[in-house]
Scaffold this motif. Structure first.
Motif, PDB file in Angstrom:
ATOM      1  N   THR A 210       0.675  -1.362  -0.056  1.00 57.68           N
ATOM      2  CA  THR A 210      -0.310   0.256   0.432  1.00 57.68           C
ATOM      3  C   THR A 210       0.972   1.421   0.088  1.00 57.68           C
ATOM      4  O   THR A 210       1.908   1.235   0.049  1.00 57.68           O
ATOM      5  CB  THR A 210      -1.284   0.698   1.159  1.00 57.68           C
ATOM      6  N   GLY A 211       0.265   2.030   0.047  1.00 58.72           N
ATOM      7  CA  GLY A 211       0.893   3.681   0.257  1.00 58.72           C
ATOM      8  C   GLY A 211       1.728   3.725  -0.654  1.00 58.72           C
ATOM      9  O   GLY A 211       1.882   3.744  -1.878  1.00 58.72           O
TER      10      GLY A 211
ATOM     11  N   GLU B 223      -1.125  10.629   2.834  1.00 59.54           N
ATOM     12  CA  GLU B 223      -1.810  10.035   2.390  1.00 59.54           C
ATOM     13  C   GLU B 223      -1.825   8.685   2.086  1.00 59.54           C
ATOM     14  O   GLU B 223      -1.942   8.414   1.087  1.00 59.54           O
ATOM     15  CB  GLU B 223      -3.056  11.074   1.713  1.00 59.54           C
ATOM     16  N   THR B 224      -1.498   7.811   3.086  1.00 57.10           N
ATOM     17  CA  THR B 224      -1.274   6.354   3.509  1.00 57.10           C
ATOM     18  C   THR B 224      -2.434   5.780   4.616  1.00 57.10           C
ATOM     19  O   THR B 224      -3.047   6.673   5.250  1.00 57.10           O
ATOM     20  CB  THR B 224       0.291   6.238   3.235  1.00 57.10           C
ATOM     21  N   GLU B 225      -2.093   4.763   4.710  1.00 58.32           N
ATOM     22  CA  GLU B 225      -3.087   4.022   6.050  1.00 58.32           C
ATOM     23  C   GLU B 225      -1.270   3.852   7.690  1.00 58.32           C
ATOM     24  O   GLU B 225      -1.834   3.640   8.657  1.00 58.32           O
ATOM     25  CB  GLU B 225      -2.472   2.230   5.997  1.00 58.32           C
ATOM     26  N   PHE B 226      -0.717   4.696   7.610  1.00 56.09           N
ATOM     27  CA  PHE B 226       0.282   4.864   8.363  1.00 56.09           C
ATOM     28  C   PHE B 226      -0.054   5.752   9.340  1.00 56.09           C
ATOM     29  O   PHE B 226      -0.204   5.379  10.681  1.00 56.09           O
ATOM     30  CB  PHE B 226       1.158   6.212   7.933  1.00 56.09           C
TER      31      PHE B 226
ATOM     32  N   ALA C 168      -4.368  16.740   9.321  1.00 60.77           N
ATOM     33  CA  ALA C 168      -4.196  18.088   7.906  1.00 60.77           C
ATOM     34  C   ALA C 168      -3.862  17.189   6.955  1.00 60.77           C
ATOM     35  O   ALA C 168      -4.124  16.310   6.509  1.00 60.77           O
ATOM     36  CB  ALA C 168      -2.731  18.234   8.402  1.00 60.77           C
ATOM     37  N   PRO C 169      -4.331  18.166   6.024  1.00 58.75           N
ATOM     38  CA  PRO C 169      -4.077  17.866   4.939  1.00 58.75           C
ATOM     39  C   PRO C 169      -2.984  16.977   4.596  1.00 58.75           C
ATOM     40  O   PRO C 169      -2.242  17.671   4.975  1.00 58.75           O
ATOM     41  CB  PRO C 169      -4.199  18.614   3.201  1.00 58.75           C
TER      42      PRO C 169
ATOM     43  N   ALA D 227       1.073   9.304  -4.716  1.00 59.68           N
ATOM     44  CA  ALA D 227       1.921   8.736  -6.004  1.00 59.68           C
ATOM     45  C   ALA D 227       2.788   9.550  -6.702  1.00 59.68           C
ATOM     46  O   ALA D 227       3.988   9.441  -7.137  1.00 59.68           O
ATOM     47  CB  ALA D 227       0.590   8.747  -7.232  1.00 59.68           C
ATOM     48  N   GLU D 228       2.518  11.362  -6.058  1.00 60.26           N
ATOM     49  CA  GLU D 228       3.590  12.343  -6.631  1.00 60.26           C
ATOM     50  C   GLU D 228       4.615  12.165  -5.395  1.00 60.26           C
ATOM     51  O   GLU D 228       6.183  12.355  -6.516  1.00 60.26           O
ATOM     52  CB  GLU D 228       2.834  13.362  -6.384  1.00 60.26           C
ATOM     53  N   VAL D 229       5.030  11.195  -4.670  1.00 60.95           N
ATOM     54  CA  VAL D 229       5.307  11.760  -3.217  1.00 60.95           C
ATOM     55  C   VAL D 229       6.263  10.289  -3.869  1.00 60.95           C
ATOM     56  O   VAL D 229       7.795  10.724  -4.182  1.00 60.95           O
ATOM     57  CB  VAL D 229       5.365  11.097  -2.291  1.00 60.95           C
TER      58      VAL D 229
END
Length: 266
Positions: free
Chosen positions: A17-18, A189-192, A206-207, A212-214
């Motif tokens: 994931t992530g 924005e992951t499951e972390f 927070a936002p 994908a960009e990271v």
């Protein structure tokens, strides 16, 4: 794993994931075959998704927090009989809360996965690259590495270790043909944040950046042989730059306000 003529081989950990999943897709899109690793069974579906982008992808379900799990993952690479061209040490976890109240087993598992397994996997993967005179390595650190991390003290310290370790290896190997990159995302924005039980913190609420960009930023920096990359938004780069100027005591206070349990409601 069958050999795909002309395609190099990459190993990506934490790829179910992530950011790790998105990194694996970047490698597939850019002409790599892959071995992808994660502890959970979702790694098998992730491998199928990535393979649809091209090449061959093999899934390894292994607990990298154990020496046996690290060896299992690397043995699968060795069994291909192919050189490892890219090693991405991405798997990691967090623990949120006051250290005096957290579970010892959770803290030690964090150290085992984030730190010990990274050193173990690097020790397996880097010497053959050096002997061959070619290879790329990337460690997923974090902008958390640039500051003390109250309420996630072990996590921030583990990422600081990976940043220092990566930068040191980059220097050691500068004339070897092997490059080492420290990959430093911000909040993504992951499951972390769910796994670390941080959704009730200001940081968790927070936002966040698009994984994908990271991942694209990390992949491009690794391919360019850069020593480090602060990935994601411009905000992350500003934070990392400011961290060089702000005293540790103040950085700790500011981070604590963001990561303290329940702070999202304050």
């Amino acid at each position: 794993m069958t050999h795909t003529p002309g395609r190099p081989l990459a190993l990506v950990t934490g790829a179910s994931t992530g950011i790790g999943y998105e990194l694996a897709k970047e490698f597939a899109r850019n002409g790599f075959d892959l071995v992808v690793v994660a502890e959970n069974e979702r790694i098998h579906q992730a491998a199928r998704d990535v393979e649809a982008l091209g090449g061959t992808v093999e899934a390894v379900q292994a607990d990298l927090a154990t020496p046996a799990g690290v060896q299992q993952a690397y043995d699968r690479v060795a069994a291909t009989g192919r050189p490892l061209d890219a090693l991405v040490v991405n798997a990691g976890i967090g623990v949120n809360g006051r250290f005096a109240e957290s579970d010892l087993a959770d803290e030690l598992r964090l150290v085992d996965l984030n730190v010990r397994s990274a050193v173990h996997l690097a020790k397996l993967g880097i010497p053959p690259m050096v002997a061959r005179g070619a290879g790329r390595v990337m460690f997923t650190s974090s902008i958390a590495a640039t500051q003390p991390g109250p309420f996630e003290a072990g996590y921030a310290a583990s990422k600081a270790f990976l940043l220092s370790f990566s930068e040191a290896l980059h220097n050691e190997l500068k004339d070897s043909g092997v490059t080492v990159t420290a990959f430093m995302p911000g909040a993504t924005e992951t499951e972390f944040f769910d796994r670390a039980d941080m959704r009730d913190t200001r940081l968790g609420a927070a936002p966040k950046d698009d994984p994908a960009e990271v991942a694209r930023h990390g992949f491009e920096a690794m391919m360019a042989g850069r020593d480090h990359v602060v990935a994601g938004s411009v905000h992350n780069r500003l934070l990392a730059g400011a961290a060089k100027l702000v005293p540790e005591r103040i950085k700790a206070e500011l981070h604590g306000r963001l990561a303290r349990p329940g702070s999202a409601k304050e």
